[in-house]
Scaffold this active site. Structure first.
Site, PDB file in Angstrom:
ATOM      1  N   ASP A  64     -19.243  38.083 -41.459  1.00  0.00           N
ATOM      2  CA  ASP A  64     -20.219  38.900 -40.732  1.00  0.00           C
ATOM      3  C   ASP A  64     -19.588  39.484 -39.476  1.00  0.00           C
ATOM      4  O   ASP A  64     -18.927  38.787 -38.706  1.00  0.00           O
ATOM      5  CB  ASP A  64     -21.427  38.048 -40.330  1.00  0.00           C
ATOM      6  CG  ASP A  64     -22.375  38.829 -39.429  1.00  0.00           C
ATOM      7  OD1 ASP A  64     -23.033  39.760 -39.923  1.00  0.00           O
ATOM      8  OD2 ASP A  64     -22.423  38.521 -38.211  1.00  0.00           O
ATOM      9  N   TYR A  69     -19.182  43.960 -31.558  1.00  0.00           N
ATOM     10  CA  TYR A  69     -18.178  42.931 -31.299  1.00  0.00           C
ATOM     11  C   TYR A  69     -16.834  43.579 -30.946  1.00  0.00           C
ATOM     12  O   TYR A  69     -16.114  44.067 -31.816  1.00  0.00           O
ATOM     13  CB  TYR A  69     -18.012  42.019 -32.508  1.00  0.00           C
ATOM     14  CG  TYR A  69     -19.281  41.319 -32.957  1.00  0.00           C
ATOM     15  CD1 TYR A  69     -20.361  41.141 -32.094  1.00  0.00           C
ATOM     16  CD2 TYR A  69     -19.415  40.849 -34.259  1.00  0.00           C
ATOM     17  CE1 TYR A  69     -21.522  40.520 -32.508  1.00  0.00           C
ATOM     18  CE2 TYR A  69     -20.564  40.203 -34.676  1.00  0.00           C
ATOM     19  CZ  TYR A  69     -21.618  40.053 -33.805  1.00  0.00           C
ATOM     20  OH  TYR A  69     -22.775  39.425 -34.223  1.00  0.00           O
ATOM     21  N   LYS A  95     -23.653  45.546 -38.982  1.00  0.00           N
ATOM     22  CA  LYS A  95     -24.939  45.822 -38.346  1.00  0.00           C
ATOM     23  C   LYS A  95     -25.028  47.270 -37.883  1.00  0.00           C
ATOM     24  O   LYS A  95     -24.022  47.942 -37.701  1.00  0.00           O
ATOM     25  CB  LYS A  95     -25.144  44.846 -37.177  1.00  0.00           C
ATOM     26  CG  LYS A  95     -25.025  43.381 -37.619  1.00  0.00           C
ATOM     27  CD  LYS A  95     -25.217  42.417 -36.479  1.00  0.00           C
ATOM     28  CE  LYS A  95     -25.050  40.989 -36.958  1.00  0.00           C
ATOM     29  NZ  LYS A  95     -23.613  40.643 -37.159  1.00  0.00           N
ATOM     30  N   PHE A 247     -24.649  26.232 -32.694  1.00  0.00           N
ATOM     31  CA  PHE A 247     -24.314  25.407 -31.535  1.00  0.00           C
ATOM     32  C   PHE A 247     -24.972  25.925 -30.260  1.00  0.00           C
ATOM     33  O   PHE A 247     -24.622  25.490 -29.162  1.00  0.00           O
ATOM     34  CB  PHE A 247     -22.799  25.368 -31.332  1.00  0.00           C
ATOM     35  CG  PHE A 247     -22.018  24.871 -32.525  1.00  0.00           C
ATOM     36  CD1 PHE A 247     -22.380  23.708 -33.190  1.00  0.00           C
ATOM     37  CD2 PHE A 247     -20.916  25.572 -32.987  1.00  0.00           C
ATOM     38  CE1 PHE A 247     -21.669  23.254 -34.287  1.00  0.00           C
ATOM     39  CE2 PHE A 247     -20.195  25.128 -34.079  1.00  0.00           C
ATOM     40  CZ  PHE A 247     -20.569  23.964 -34.733  1.00  0.00           C
ATOM     41  N   ASN A 248     -25.923  26.853 -30.390  1.00  0.00           N
ATOM     42  CA  ASN A 248     -26.544  27.495 -29.221  1.00  0.00           C
ATOM     43  C   ASN A 248     -25.500  28.060 -28.268  1.00  0.00           C
ATOM     44  O   ASN A 248     -25.548  27.853 -27.053  1.00  0.00           O
ATOM     45  CB  ASN A 248     -27.480  26.550 -28.478  1.00  0.00           C
ATOM     46  CG  ASN A 248     -28.895  26.571 -29.015  1.00  0.00           C
ATOM     47  OD1 ASN A 248     -29.437  25.526 -29.383  1.00  0.00           O
ATOM     48  ND2 ASN A 248     -29.500  27.740 -29.110  1.00  0.00           N
ATOM     49  N   SER A 249     -24.513  28.741 -28.847  1.00  0.00           N
ATOM     50  CA  SER A 249     -23.427  29.400 -28.130  1.00  0.00           C
ATOM     51  C   SER A 249     -22.364  28.434 -27.613  1.00  0.00           C
ATOM     52  O   SER A 249     -21.469  28.841 -26.874  1.00  0.00           O
ATOM     53  CB  SER A 249     -23.949  30.262 -26.963  1.00  0.00           C
ATOM     54  OG  SER A 249     -24.792  31.270 -27.444  1.00  0.00           O
ATOM     55  N   GLY A 250     -22.445  27.150 -27.959  1.00  0.00           N
ATOM     56  CA  GLY A 250     -21.346  26.251 -27.631  1.00  0.00           C
ATOM     57  C   GLY A 250     -21.714  24.858 -27.208  1.00  0.00           C
ATOM     58  O   GLY A 250     -20.975  23.904 -27.437  1.00  0.00           O
ATOM     59  N   LEU A 252     -23.792  22.614 -28.249  1.00  0.00           N
ATOM     60  CA  LEU A 252     -23.927  21.595 -29.288  1.00  0.00           C
ATOM     61  C   LEU A 252     -22.598  21.296 -29.983  1.00  0.00           C
ATOM     62  O   LEU A 252     -22.517  20.345 -30.764  1.00  0.00           O
ATOM     63  CB  LEU A 252     -24.973  22.025 -30.324  1.00  0.00           C
ATOM     64  CG  LEU A 252     -26.418  21.980 -29.834  1.00  0.00           C
ATOM     65  CD1 LEU A 252     -27.360  22.624 -30.854  1.00  0.00           C
ATOM     66  CD2 LEU A 252     -26.853  20.546 -29.539  1.00  0.00           C
ATOM     67  N   ALA A 253     -21.569  22.065 -29.687  1.00  0.00           N
ATOM     68  CA  ALA A 253     -20.229  21.750 -30.187  1.00  0.00           C
ATOM     69  C   ALA A 253     -19.450  20.937 -29.161  1.00  0.00           C
ATOM     70  O   ALA A 253     -18.754  19.982 -29.514  1.00  0.00           O
ATOM     71  CB  ALA A 253     -19.466  23.031 -30.522  1.00  0.00           C
TER      72      ALA A 253
END
Length: 347
Positions: A64, A69, A95, A247-250, A252-253
């Site tokens: 994707d 980007y 997109k 990861f909510n942008s990081g 959660l990682a």
């Protein structure tokens, strides 16, 4: 190892699901190409191409990207990398909704979070003509003759504020018509939205006939109100979900002691406390927090793939390990009992 080589173990790990309305097969993990567009930090062309090829070796077949980007950089790099791989095995999405216009001579580049972005201005355009031009430009940057999934990017109040109502009306009455024509002509197989708020998907379903939605940052261990009723509506109406940014942008990682972003910004103190609570349950069951974050959306049968940023070989292999890590059912029950995730109909 050549880009197309894949071991038997890796083939067994990566599963596929089906986009309900179109029959498209999609790998349960997807390659999020914002990173190879230099999101937050620059990487060179060689590392970008190798990241795509390593994901392929690990069984990932869904890729994707978006004009946003790196202001076209991600599409160019992804297209070059995928040219070396069998097109019939790839599933590619990009997109529409932003047009790229060349900067005036010597004008400063606003990367909008992307380091060393290409020298273009991004301009929102959800009109019929804007969608058609954006689609054609993406085909050229990617070097392909068709796109498998075309997503309308970043409509919603979170992005557009008070301008949302007018933009939404244009998107539904004009831009969506263009997307439907492209699907009818066979130039795309499925159409949908790619957004950071599931509520605008719910609103769009009252007006139009989409195949799928990509929802980012709002189907996670920290943000899962989407499962209260919207996932049930998707099942009833055979609309598939693709979950990005699990990861909510990081955060959660990287965990509570790390420096991970939350919704593309700094992580608030109250969110850190919730992450600490999640980490306590993970320790009890010996489950890595990122593994739980990756696998949580896939417990819902309307979710067809989880898209993760992948920029280097080690991170890609780590993502695969998290995807395959065994997690006992009791772990999910405990998260529900403690109020971290909501009860919902799961796969």
């Amino acid at each position: 190892m050549a880009p197309t080589e894949l071991s038997g173990v890796q083939r067994a790990i990566m599963k596929t699901r089906t986009i309900d309305s179109s029959g498209i097969q999609i790998s349960e993990l997807g390659f999020g190409a914002a990173g190879i567009g230099n999101l937050y930090r620059p990487i060179d062309n060689a590392h970008a191409l190798e990241a795509v090829h390593e994901a392929w070796r690990q069984g990932v077949r869904y890729f994707d990207t978006a004009p946003h980007y790196g202001a076209g950089l991600s599409e160019r790099r992804l297209g070059l990398a995928l040219q070396e791989l069998p097109r019939e095995e790839q599933l590619l999405s990009t997109k529409v909704g932003r047009m790229l216009e060349p900067l005036a001579s010597n004008a400063p580049v606003d990367g909008e979070g992307f380091a060393q972005a290409a020298p273009f201005i991004r301009r929102y355009d959800y009109s019929y003509d804007g969608v058609m031009r954006s689609f054609e430009d993406s085909l050229q940057r990617l070097g392909v003759g068709r796109i498998d999934i075309l997503l309308m990017h970043d409509i919603g109040r979170l992005t557009h504020g008070d301008a949302h109502d007018e933009i939404f009306r244009t998107a539904m009455e004009s831009g969506f018509k263009a997307m439907t024509e492209l699907r009818d002509q066979g130039l795309v197989k499925a159409i949908g939205l790619g957004v950071n708020e599931w509520q605008v998907c719910d609103e769009a379903m009252n007006h139009t006939d989409f195949d799928c939605f990509m929802v980012a940052n709002c189907f996670t261990l920290l943000e899962n109100g989407i499962t209260e009723r919207f996932t049930d509506r998707c099942r009833r109406e055979r609309v598939s979900l693709i979950v990005a940014a699990p990861f909510n942008s990081g955060v959660l990682a990287k965990g509570s002691s790390g420096s991970g972003h939350y919704f593309y910004g700094d992580t608030p103190a109250d969110v850190i406390e919730r992450v600490k609570g999640l980490e306590a349950v993970c320790r009890e069951y010996a489950v890595p927090l990122p593994a739980a974050a990756v696998q949580f959306p896939l417990r819902h049968d309307c979710v067809k793939s989880v898209v993760i940023g992948m920029t280097d070989d080690a991170r890609i292999r780590q993502n695969i390990d998290w995807y395959a890590h065994p997690i006992p059912t009791e772990f999910w029950h405990t998260l529900t009992d403690k109020g971290f995730i909501r009860p919902g109909r799961e796969a």
